[in-house]
Design a protein around this motif. Structure first.
Motif, PDB file in Angstrom:
ATOM      1  N   ILE A  11      42.122  37.633  40.401  1.00 26.55           N
ATOM      2  CA  ILE A  11      41.506  38.939  40.621  1.00 26.55           C
ATOM      3  C   ILE A  11      41.148  38.990  42.101  1.00 26.55           C
ATOM      4  CG2 ILE A  11      39.631  40.513  40.007  1.00 26.55           C
ATOM      5  CD1 ILE A  11      39.530  39.213  37.280  1.00 26.55           C
ATOM      6  N   GLN A  12      41.911  39.765  42.852  1.00 32.09           N
ATOM      7  CA  GLN A  12      41.830  39.731  44.310  1.00 32.09           C
ATOM      8  C   GLN A  12      41.691  41.136  44.877  1.00 32.09           C
ATOM      9  OE1 GLN A  12      42.840  36.719  46.491  1.00 32.09           O
ATOM     10  NE2 GLN A  12      42.418  35.480  44.693  1.00 32.09           N
ATOM     11  N   GLY A  13      40.879  41.250  45.934  1.00 35.10           N
ATOM     12  CA  GLY A  13      40.702  42.529  46.606  1.00 35.10           C
ATOM     13  C   GLY A  13      39.234  42.853  46.793  1.00 35.10           C
ATOM     14  N   LEU A  25      34.406  41.228  38.492  1.00 33.63           N
ATOM     15  CA  LEU A  25      34.070  39.985  37.807  1.00 33.63           C
ATOM     16  C   LEU A  25      32.616  39.959  37.352  1.00 33.63           C
ATOM     17  CD1 LEU A  25      36.009  37.281  39.836  1.00 33.63           C
ATOM     18  CD2 LEU A  25      36.141  37.665  37.379  1.00 33.63           C
ATOM     19  N   GLU A  26      31.725  40.509  38.162  1.00 40.29           N
ATOM     20  CA  GLU A  26      30.322  40.509  37.755  1.00 40.29           C
ATOM     21  C   GLU A  26      30.111  41.407  36.536  1.00 40.29           C
ATOM     22  OE1 GLU A  26      27.838  39.295  41.744  1.00 40.29           O
ATOM     23  OE2 GLU A  26      28.140  41.441  41.350  1.00 40.29           O
ATOM     24  N   LYS A  27      30.830  42.493  36.482  1.00 42.52           N
ATOM     25  CA  LYS A  27      30.746  43.354  35.291  1.00 42.52           C
ATOM     26  C   LYS A  27      31.365  42.648  34.090  1.00 42.52           C
ATOM     27  CE  LYS A  27      31.892  47.975  33.582  1.00 42.52           C
ATOM     28  NZ  LYS A  27      32.560  49.268  33.872  1.00 42.52           N
ATOM     29  N   LEU A  28      32.453  41.925  34.323  1.00 47.98           N
ATOM     30  CA  LEU A  28      33.145  41.217  33.245  1.00 47.98           C
ATOM     31  C   LEU A  28      32.292  40.102  32.658  1.00 47.98           C
ATOM     32  CD1 LEU A  28      35.818  40.636  31.654  1.00 47.98           C
ATOM     33  CD2 LEU A  28      36.456  39.127  33.555  1.00 47.98           C
ATOM     34  N   THR A  29      31.647  39.322  33.518  1.00 47.95           N
ATOM     35  CA  THR A  29      30.870  38.159  33.071  1.00 47.95           C
ATOM     36  C   THR A  29      29.422  38.507  32.769  1.00 47.95           C
ATOM     37  OG1 THR A  29      30.298  37.547  35.342  1.00 47.95           O
ATOM     38  CG2 THR A  29      32.322  36.591  34.414  1.00 47.95           C
ATOM     39  N   ALA A  36      42.345  38.725  25.134  1.00 44.73           N
ATOM     40  CA  ALA A  36      41.083  39.458  25.076  1.00 44.73           C
ATOM     41  C   ALA A  36      40.426  39.532  26.443  1.00 44.73           C
ATOM     42  CB  ALA A  36      40.142  38.797  24.062  1.00 44.73           C
ATOM     43  N   ILE A  37      40.503  38.442  27.206  1.00 45.45           N
ATOM     44  CA  ILE A  37      39.868  38.424  28.525  1.00 45.45           C
ATOM     45  C   ILE A  37      40.657  39.276  29.514  1.00 45.45           C
ATOM     46  CG2 ILE A  37      39.320  36.910  30.477  1.00 45.45           C
ATOM     47  CD1 ILE A  37      38.451  34.802  28.435  1.00 45.45           C
ATOM     48  N   TRP A  38      41.990  39.273  29.406  1.00 44.34           N
ATOM     49  CA  TRP A  38      42.800  40.156  30.264  1.00 44.34           C
ATOM     50  C   TRP A  38      42.391  41.623  30.037  1.00 44.34           C
ATOM     51  CZ3 TRP A  38      46.778  39.337  33.873  1.00 44.34           C
ATOM     52  CH2 TRP A  38      47.523  40.471  34.237  1.00 44.34           C
ATOM     53  N   SER A  39      42.323  42.019  28.788  1.00 43.90           N
ATOM     54  CA  SER A  39      41.966  43.400  28.463  1.00 43.90           C
ATOM     55  C   SER A  39      40.558  43.740  28.937  1.00 43.90           C
ATOM     56  CB  SER A  39      42.077  43.633  26.955  1.00 43.90           C
ATOM     57  OG  SER A  39      43.410  43.491  26.513  1.00 43.90           O
ATOM     58  N   ALA A  40      39.635  42.800  28.757  1.00 46.54           N
ATOM     59  CA  ALA A  40      38.258  43.044  29.180  1.00 46.54           C
ATOM     60  C   ALA A  40      38.161  43.173  30.697  1.00 46.54           C
ATOM     61  CB  ALA A  40      37.355  41.909  28.690  1.00 46.54           C
ATOM     62  N   ALA A  41      38.950  42.377  31.418  1.00 49.91           N
ATOM     63  CA  ALA A  41      38.945  42.454  32.886  1.00 49.91           C
ATOM     64  C   ALA A  41      39.500  43.797  33.351  1.00 49.91           C
ATOM     65  CB  ALA A  41      39.757  41.304  33.474  1.00 49.91           C
TER      66      ALA A  41
END
Length: 453
Positions: free
Chosen positions: A171-173, A180-184, A230-235
């Motif tokens: 996850i770059q940019g 990532l903070e929203k994801l985790t 599941a993690i791909w979709s959530a990201a």
């Protein structure tokens, strides 16, 4: 269905039957996130990254190639070989195998691990992460050289290929951290460049690594294969308000050239090819382009100093594989070639791209944004070959055609005018004017300060 078990069975079958006919005898091997990815893969195209089939593009390559500058992307690097090395002398072995100093290797730290053969040529390179006091993870295009080298010694260490059990998402940019903070659901601003730590997504333990393959603020997520989809979709859901894009295989290698990073198997071939530690993951076939090797496959090998990975203060005294060869080179003044960038003349490139619409002999076509396999072209000054170009790509961020080039030092000054000979021998070759450029092509933002203001 036990996704990890399916991945393991298929992975082992693909490696065992790597020379067998595809599908008929050798099974197709996909990312563990293929189910989630297929929902957005409306074009239905797939290509090989090592032994793994990945979607070629989700929307279009222009949009995806710009994502790491405009917002961020999520890309699938699960195809990388993932090898765990553990044991009492694991650190000693890795320190001997790689040219970088590991004496201050902290828990959670990440190192670029460049592995050489006895002649000082790059045999493998990738990312080494310290997971514990006696446990390390090496991720690379191939870990076969590491595995073979460990088997040749009497090190008190063991190796485990965990490739099918783990996913790697990049996850770059500039929007990567917010995504990532929203994801985790937690603050990740304490993860410095070149460091990692554990986090979680929906109760699943993942490791967050701060890396920079795009030349921008960037991270990797490592986790268990059974939760990849599941993690791909959530990201994707977490990054959607920020403009995240899913990165297809067609666009994945472009950012490396913009960042001035040579890629194993594309911009050079590993010296391990001639050993029992040769990479099983690499595609078959021979490189394209106008460059004609005089000494066989070894002309595609590179010394670390030719790729920008040399030592700034001279070859150290500590022992590592290939050290004596590097020291002998240094005594002779070091490598005669160095890595630079090339900006290709737009009018000349346009002439090749539009050739099928005109008359006369047709030159080799230019794939966009770049060729999928390795292509090496002669770089000329006054009709004399002074270097080798690789990784030619269309950069929508720079609005230019660019490439890497290993060139004689006498012609390495930015602004130097050269020509690239385009096309394989026997085709209607054309000379493309080019200008030497400093690397990276765009500002290096990997170490962007994300600490609270």
């Amino acid at each position: 269905m036990d996704i990890a078990a399916v991945q393991r069975r298929t992975y082992e079958a693909v490696l065992r039957l790597k020379d067998a006919p595809f599908v008929a005898q050798r099974p197709a091997y996909f990312s563990p996130a293929v189910g989630a990815q297929d929902e957005s893969n409306t074009l239905g195209g797939y290509g090989h990254f090592a032994q793994t089939l990945l979607p070629l593009e989700y929307t279009n390559w222009v949009e995806e190639c710009a994502a790491h500058v405009a917002s961020c992307y999520i890309g699938d690097w699960s195809s990388l070989h993932k090898v765990v090395v553990r044991g009492r002398r694991a650190l000693d072995f890795l320190s001997w195998l790689g040219m970088r100093d590991l004496s201050r290797f902290e828990l959670g730290q990440i190192k670029h691990h460049v592995q050489l053969d006895e002649k000082g040529r790059v045999a493998s390179e990738g990312v080494l992460c310290r997971l514990g006091e006696e446990e390390f993870l090496y991720t690379a295009g191939s870990g076969d050289w590491l595995i073979w080298q460990l088997s040749q010694g009497s090190w008190d260490a063991e190796v485990e290929d965990v490739s099918p059990e783990r996913f790697i998402f990049g996850i770059q940019g500039p929007a990567a951290l917010d995504t990532l903070e929203k994801l985790t659901g937690e603050n990740l601003r304490d993860v410095a460049f070149g460091r990692s730590r554990m986090s979680g997504v929906g109760g699943v333990a993942v490791r967050v690594l701060r890396t920079g393959i795009s030349g921008e603020l960037g991270y990797e997520l490592h986790g268990p294969a059974e939760h990849a989809g599941a993690i791909w979709s959530a990201a994707v859901d977490s990054g959607r308000p920020l403009g995240i894009r899913q990165l297809g295989l067609r666009s994945q290698p472009v950012q490396h050239i913009e960042a001035g990073i040579a890629t194993n198997g594309l911009d050079y071939l590993p010296a391990s090819l001639l050993t029992p530690g040769a990479p099983r993951q690499f595609r078959r076939g021979t490189p394209g382009g106008s460059f004609v090797p005089e000494n066989g496959v070894t002309d595609y090998f590179r010394k670390p100093g030719e790729l920008g990975w040399g030592f700034r203060k001279g070859v150290p005294e500590r022992e590592f594989l290939g050290r004596d060869a590097l020291a002998a080179d240094a005594a002779q003044g070091g490598p005669s070639r160095t890595l630079v960038g090339l900006r290709w003349n737009t009018a000349d490139v346009a002439g090749i791209l539009s050739a099928p619409l005109g008359e006369g002999e047709l030159p080799d076509p230019m794939e966009v944004p770049r060729s999928r396999g390795p292509v090496f072209d002669q770089v000329l000054v006054e009709d004399r070959c002074v270097g080798v170009s690789s990784g030619r790509t269309v950069s929508v961020n720079l609005r230019s055609t660019i490439s890497l080039c290993v060139v004689d030092r006498a012609h390495a000054e930015p602004g130097t005018q050269v020509a690239v000979l385009w096309g394989r021998p026997g085709t209607a070759q054309r000379e493309v004017r080019a200008t030497v450029a400093a690397l990276p092509f765009k500002p290096d933002r990997r170490r962007t300060d994300v600490s609270p203001s």
